[in-house]
Write an enzyme that holds these catalytic residues in place. Structure first.
Site, mmCIF file in Angstrom:
data_model
loop_
_atom_site.group_PDB
_atom_site.id
_atom_site.type_symbol
_atom_site.label_atom_id
_atom_site.label_comp_id
_atom_site.label_asym_id
_atom_site.label_seq_id
_atom_site.Cartn_x
_atom_site.Cartn_y
_atom_site.Cartn_z
ATOM 1 N N ASN A 1 19.106 9.402 -6.189
ATOM 2 C CA ASN A 1 19.869 9.522 -4.399
ATOM 3 C C ASN A 1 18.540 9.510 -3.365
ATOM 4 O O ASN A 1 17.038 10.129 -3.672
ATOM 5 C CB ASN A 1 20.177 11.359 -5.204
ATOM 6 C CG ASN A 1 21.172 11.636 -4.003
ATOM 7 O OD1 ASN A 1 20.777 12.237 -2.619
ATOM 8 N ND2 ASN A 1 22.160 11.851 -4.546
ATOM 9 N N ALA A 2 18.775 9.556 -2.552
ATOM 10 C CA ALA A 2 18.253 9.138 -1.670
ATOM 11 C C ALA A 2 17.187 10.670 -1.343
ATOM 12 O O ALA A 2 15.975 10.500 -0.793
ATOM 13 C CB ALA A 2 18.527 9.151 -0.291
ATOM 14 N N CYS B 1 14.780 17.702 -18.527
ATOM 15 C CA CYS B 1 16.018 17.791 -19.690
ATOM 16 C C CYS B 1 15.798 17.302 -21.193
ATOM 17 O O CYS B 1 16.504 17.934 -21.983
ATOM 18 C CB CYS B 1 15.448 15.398 -20.194
ATOM 19 S SG CYS B 1 16.650 15.219 -18.592
ATOM 20 N N ASN C 1 19.946 6.443 -15.892
ATOM 21 C CA ASN C 1 19.825 7.805 -14.480
ATOM 22 C C ASN C 1 20.219 7.063 -13.225
ATOM 23 O O ASN C 1 20.427 5.891 -13.291
ATOM 24 C CB ASN C 1 17.717 7.455 -14.353
ATOM 25 C CG ASN C 1 17.726 6.501 -14.524
ATOM 26 O OD1 ASN C 1 18.349 4.883 -14.724
ATOM 27 N ND2 ASN C 1 16.224 6.050 -13.875
ATOM 28 N N ILE C 2 20.302 7.345 -12.532
ATOM 29 C CA ILE C 2 21.153 8.313 -11.066
ATOM 30 C C ILE C 2 20.130 8.193 -10.143
ATOM 31 O O ILE C 2 20.652 9.567 -10.237
ATOM 32 C CB ILE C 2 22.509 8.755 -10.644
ATOM 33 C CG1 ILE C 2 23.465 7.878 -12.192
ATOM 34 C CG2 ILE C 2 22.980 8.404 -9.781
ATOM 35 C CD1 ILE C 2 24.434 8.684 -12.520
ATOM 36 N N GLU D 1 18.830 11.409 -19.617
ATOM 37 C CA GLU D 1 19.512 12.101 -21.168
ATOM 38 C C GLU D 1 20.602 13.052 -20.581
ATOM 39 O O GLU D 1 21.509 13.775 -21.138
ATOM 40 C CB GLU D 1 18.075 12.636 -20.972
ATOM 41 C CG GLU D 1 16.603 11.565 -22.223
ATOM 42 C CD GLU D 1 16.143 11.229 -20.369
ATOM 43 O OE1 GLU D 1 16.314 11.157 -19.598
ATOM 44 O OE2 GLU D 1 14.756 11.575 -20.995
ATOM 45 N N CYS E 1 11.925 14.449 -19.227
ATOM 46 C CA CYS E 1 10.979 15.197 -19.179
ATOM 47 C C CYS E 1 11.214 16.896 -18.955
ATOM 48 O O CYS E 1 11.806 16.640 -19.830
ATOM 49 C CB CYS E 1 11.760 15.122 -17.067
ATOM 50 S SG CYS E 1 13.298 15.698 -17.014
ATOM 51 N N CYS F 1 18.735 12.059 -14.313
ATOM 52 C CA CYS F 1 17.795 11.471 -15.628
ATOM 53 C C CYS F 1 19.102 10.865 -16.448
ATOM 54 O O CYS F 1 20.290 11.252 -16.269
ATOM 55 C CB CYS F 1 17.401 12.057 -16.572
ATOM 56 S SG CYS F 1 16.127 12.712 -15.761
ATOM 57 N N TYR G 1 15.733 13.051 -3.338
ATOM 58 C CA TYR G 1 15.168 13.016 -4.190
ATOM 59 C C TYR G 1 15.350 13.890 -6.005
ATOM 60 O O TYR G 1 15.404 13.264 -6.685
ATOM 61 C CB TYR G 1 13.794 13.061 -4.746
ATOM 62 C CG TYR G 1 13.396 11.473 -4.034
ATOM 63 C CD1 TYR G 1 14.299 10.396 -3.768
ATOM 64 C CD2 TYR G 1 11.732 11.188 -3.364
ATOM 65 C CE1 TYR G 1 13.756 9.139 -3.235
ATOM 66 C CE2 TYR G 1 11.443 10.013 -2.925
ATOM 67 C CZ TYR G 1 12.564 8.707 -2.923
ATOM 68 O OH TYR G 1 11.818 7.488 -2.102
HETATM 69 ZN ZN LIG Z 1 14.503 13.891 -17.050
#
Ligand SMILES: [Zn+2]
Length: 134
Positions: free
Chosen positions: A49-50, A93, A46-47, A59, A90, A57, A52
């Site tokens: 980011n400010a 994904c 997962n990456i 996956e 989620c 994700c 959001y």
């Molecule tokens: Zn996800």
């Protein structure tokens, strides 16, 4: 050629990917590995980011990495969360998994017992590519 990869090996790869997660906001590290129809593995983490919503994700990262490498069918996705209980994918994904034909999703924590589920269990009555076939 379809080379089977042991679930334990997939979970190790996913856990290793999770150590490379970029999570300055949540500290919630997740790793995933997508196995394409040729048995090749593609890792993702997962990456955050400010902003959001721009967060990616693990996956989705693994699957899009596989697709960028040429895969069009993903047989299995393994997901490991290092910082909590089982991390179920989620909704977004799950839909990405549906697009690329994922059949099995294996979920685990580093010390937990793996749980294998079908995508149909995770996303029943789903919408997929065949709905748009002419
Ligand atoms: Zn996800």
């Amino acid at each position: 050629m379809n080379r089977a990869v042991a679930p334990e090996a997939l979970l190790e790869l996913a856990a290793d990917a999770a150590t490379r997660a970029y999570v300055p906001y949540s500290s919630f590290r997740v790793g995933a590995v997508a196995v394409d129809d040729d048995g090749n593995t593609h890792c993702g983490a997962n990456i955050e980011n400010a902003a959001y919503p721009a967060t990616i994700c693990a996956e989705a990262n693994a699957i899009t990495t596989a697709v960028a490498a040429g895969a069009r069918r993903i047989a299995t996705v393994a997901v490991v969360c290092l910082d909590g209980d089982l991390c179920t994918p989620c909704g977004n994904c799950r839909q990405i998994m549906r697009e690329f034909g994922v059949e099995t999703v294996i979920l685990s924590t580093p010390e937990g017992e793996p749980l294998a589920m079908t995508l149909n269990e995770l996303l029943p009555m789903s919408f997929g590519p065949e709905a748009l076939d002419a």
